[in-house]
Design a protein around this motif. Structure first.
Motif, mmCIF file in Angstrom:
data_model
loop_
_atom_site.group_PDB
_atom_site.id
_atom_site.type_symbol
_atom_site.label_atom_id
_atom_site.label_comp_id
_atom_site.label_asym_id
_atom_site.label_seq_id
_atom_site.Cartn_x
_atom_site.Cartn_y
_atom_site.Cartn_z
ATOM 1 N N ALA A 40 -2.999 -15.779 1.514
ATOM 2 C CA ALA A 40 -1.618 -15.440 1.737
ATOM 3 C C ALA A 40 -1.388 -15.462 3.322
ATOM 4 O O ALA A 40 -2.059 -14.798 3.960
ATOM 5 N N GLU A 41 -0.471 -16.414 3.768
ATOM 6 C CA GLU A 41 -0.120 -16.244 5.268
ATOM 7 C C GLU A 41 0.885 -15.094 5.799
ATOM 8 O O GLU A 41 1.994 -15.207 5.014
ATOM 9 N N LEU A 42 0.451 -14.198 6.465
ATOM 10 C CA LEU A 42 1.413 -13.257 6.881
ATOM 11 C C LEU A 42 1.507 -12.950 8.429
ATOM 12 O O LEU A 42 1.010 -12.157 8.995
ATOM 13 N N PRO A 43 1.962 -14.104 8.957
ATOM 14 C CA PRO A 43 2.023 -14.204 10.424
ATOM 15 C C PRO A 43 2.935 -12.996 11.196
ATOM 16 O O PRO A 43 3.877 -12.591 10.427
ATOM 17 N N GLY A 44 2.280 -12.415 12.144
ATOM 18 C CA GLY A 44 3.102 -11.434 12.814
ATOM 19 C C GLY A 44 2.855 -10.003 12.032
ATOM 20 O O GLY A 44 3.418 -9.047 12.510
ATOM 21 N N MET A 45 1.965 -9.874 11.067
ATOM 22 C CA MET A 45 1.942 -8.725 10.466
ATOM 23 C C MET A 45 0.429 -8.204 10.654
ATOM 24 O O MET A 45 -0.377 -8.865 10.769
ATOM 25 N N SER A 46 0.356 -6.861 10.589
ATOM 26 C CA SER A 46 -1.043 -6.248 10.653
ATOM 27 C C SER A 46 -1.443 -5.737 9.321
ATOM 28 O O SER A 46 -0.754 -6.012 8.316
ATOM 29 N N GLU A 47 -2.735 -5.615 9.225
ATOM 30 C CA GLU A 47 -3.289 -4.892 8.118
ATOM 31 C C GLU A 47 -2.544 -3.830 7.356
ATOM 32 O O GLU A 47 -2.690 -3.653 6.133
ATOM 33 N N GLU A 48 -2.203 -3.026 8.370
ATOM 34 C CA GLU A 48 -1.522 -1.724 8.021
ATOM 35 C C GLU A 48 -0.402 -1.923 7.266
ATOM 36 O O GLU A 48 0.141 -1.102 6.392
ATOM 37 N N GLU A 49 0.398 -3.009 7.455
ATOM 38 C CA GLU A 49 1.682 -3.179 6.947
ATOM 39 C C GLU A 49 1.612 -3.908 5.499
ATOM 40 O O GLU A 49 2.608 -4.313 4.860
ATOM 41 N N VAL A 50 0.374 -4.173 4.875
ATOM 42 C CA VAL A 50 0.282 -5.066 3.649
ATOM 43 C C VAL A 50 -0.499 -3.973 2.774
ATOM 44 O O VAL A 50 -1.455 -3.371 3.116
ATOM 45 N N ASP A 51 0.099 -3.888 1.648
ATOM 46 C CA ASP A 51 -0.498 -3.040 0.489
ATOM 47 C C ASP A 51 -0.934 -4.026 -0.645
ATOM 48 O O ASP A 51 -0.078 -4.959 -0.885
ATOM 49 N N LEU A 52 -2.180 -3.949 -1.038
ATOM 50 C CA LEU A 52 -2.929 -4.754 -2.100
ATOM 51 C C LEU A 52 -3.220 -4.048 -3.218
ATOM 52 O O LEU A 52 -4.086 -3.144 -2.988
ATOM 53 N N THR A 53 -2.798 -4.336 -4.521
ATOM 54 C CA THR A 53 -3.198 -3.225 -5.616
ATOM 55 C C THR A 53 -3.538 -4.167 -6.679
ATOM 56 O O THR A 53 -2.889 -5.358 -7.029
ATOM 57 N N ILE A 54 -4.203 -3.642 -7.834
ATOM 58 C CA ILE A 54 -4.236 -4.224 -9.152
ATOM 59 C C ILE A 54 -4.015 -2.952 -10.201
ATOM 60 O O ILE A 54 -4.773 -2.177 -10.117
ATOM 61 N N THR A 55 -3.279 -3.471 -11.007
ATOM 62 C CA THR A 55 -2.719 -2.650 -12.054
ATOM 63 C C THR A 55 -2.695 -3.290 -13.338
ATOM 64 O O THR A 55 -1.832 -4.301 -13.405
ATOM 65 N N ASP A 56 -3.361 -3.014 -14.552
ATOM 66 C CA ASP A 56 -3.226 -3.697 -15.887
ATOM 67 C C ASP A 56 -2.903 -4.971 -15.679
ATOM 68 O O ASP A 56 -2.276 -5.791 -16.132
ATOM 69 N N GLY A 57 -4.242 -5.571 -14.983
ATOM 70 C CA GLY A 57 -4.430 -7.056 -14.662
ATOM 71 C C GLY A 57 -3.290 -7.831 -13.953
ATOM 72 O O GLY A 57 -3.350 -9.123 -13.845
ATOM 73 N N MET A 58 -2.612 -7.019 -13.155
ATOM 74 C CA MET A 58 -1.704 -7.648 -12.209
ATOM 75 C C MET A 58 -2.249 -7.477 -10.635
ATOM 76 O O MET A 58 -2.251 -6.354 -10.510
ATOM 77 N N LEU A 59 -2.289 -8.364 -10.076
ATOM 78 C CA LEU A 59 -2.600 -8.183 -8.536
ATOM 79 C C LEU A 59 -1.263 -8.298 -7.736
ATOM 80 O O LEU A 59 -0.624 -9.170 -7.835
ATOM 81 N N THR A 60 -0.943 -7.396 -7.088
ATOM 82 C CA THR A 60 0.268 -7.123 -6.375
ATOM 83 C C THR A 60 0.028 -7.110 -4.801
ATOM 84 O O THR A 60 -0.478 -6.396 -4.413
ATOM 85 N N LEU A 61 0.976 -7.919 -4.280
ATOM 86 C CA LEU A 61 0.965 -7.865 -2.791
ATOM 87 C C LEU A 61 2.230 -7.544 -2.239
ATOM 88 O O LEU A 61 3.222 -8.293 -2.871
ATOM 89 N N LYS A 62 2.222 -6.774 -1.324
ATOM 90 C CA LYS A 62 3.531 -6.400 -0.775
ATOM 91 C C LYS A 62 3.440 -5.716 0.568
ATOM 92 O O LYS A 62 2.481 -5.279 1.146
ATOM 93 N N GLY A 63 4.557 -5.579 1.221
ATOM 94 C CA GLY A 63 4.673 -5.326 2.675
ATOM 95 C C GLY A 63 6.119 -5.662 3.265
ATOM 96 O O GLY A 63 6.941 -6.067 2.478
ATOM 97 N N GLU A 64 6.165 -5.171 4.459
ATOM 98 C CA GLU A 64 7.291 -5.152 4.964
ATOM 99 C C GLU A 64 7.175 -5.642 6.468
ATOM 100 O O GLU A 64 6.184 -5.062 7.399
ATOM 101 N N LYS A 65 7.891 -6.765 6.979
ATOM 102 C CA LYS A 65 7.827 -7.301 8.474
ATOM 103 C C LYS A 65 9.202 -6.796 9.088
ATOM 104 O O LYS A 65 10.200 -7.014 8.701
ATOM 105 N N THR A 66 8.922 -6.039 10.060
ATOM 106 C CA THR A 66 9.847 -5.341 10.785
ATOM 107 C C THR A 66 10.504 -6.037 11.996
ATOM 108 O O THR A 66 9.589 -6.582 12.644
ATOM 109 N N VAL A 67 11.785 -5.899 12.326
ATOM 110 C CA VAL A 67 12.199 -6.563 13.809
ATOM 111 C C VAL A 67 11.913 -5.849 14.863
ATOM 112 O O VAL A 67 11.873 -4.607 14.748
#
Length: 161
Positions: A70-97
């Motif tokens: 996944a390309e996440l330019p301008g983001m840091s590792e701390e701004e990204v959340d990666l989880t796996i639940t019930d066979g689903m890999l979920t990527l979420k985060g927030e890029k702030t101004v």
């Protein structure tokens, strides 16, 4: 495990991941519209894409693993959340101004900011306990090793009576 990756052919669907992503993209565009629709209504295409963060995702598969990048330019590792639940890999985060606006000054923002949330089904052939993720220079790489003897094999099924 080798570093050699076999990219899936462009002319063939890459399977469940690609089909799911396309369906989600279609549903989101039906609900929210797309950048071109918003630009025609407002005349401000760059401003209307603010809040519409959609990380570019590549998924490749070889004999040893399925790899999601996944390309996440301008983001840091701390701004990204990666989880796996019930066979689903979920990527979420927030890029702030990160700019300040002074009264009376105009600000034009052409970079995308906002939150994102993307989920992908993880095939049964993946060993979920050994999934590994690395973040380097705005690129997240998730390696999902396959269970031994769990290769995906196509099998022709005879149709008939």
């Amino acid at each position: 495990m080798t570093d050699t990756k076999e990219n899936l052919p462009a002319s063939r669907s890459s399977g469940l991941f690609d089909d799911f992503r396309k369906e989600m993209d279609t549903m989101m565009e039906r609900f929210f519209g797309n950048a071109e629709t918003m630009a025609s209504k407002t005349g401000f295409p760059s401003l209307m894409t603010a809040g519409a963060v959609k990380p570019a995702i590549d998924i490749t598969e070889n004999d040893e693993a399925i790899t999601l990048t996944a390309e996440l330019p301008g983001m840091s590792e701390e701004e990204v959340d990666l989880t796996i639940t019930d066979g689903m890999l979920t990527l979420k985060g927030e890029k702030t101004v990160s700019h300040e606006s002074k009264t009376g000054d105009s600000v034009v923002v052409e970079r995308n900011y906002g939150s994102f949330h993307r989920s992908f089904p993880v095939p049964d052939r993946v060993d979920q306990d050994t999934i590994d993720a690395k973040f380097d220079k705005g690129v997240l790489k998730v390696v999902m090793p396959k269970k031994p003897g769990q290769d995906s094999k196509d099998r022709k099924i005879k149709i008939g009576g």
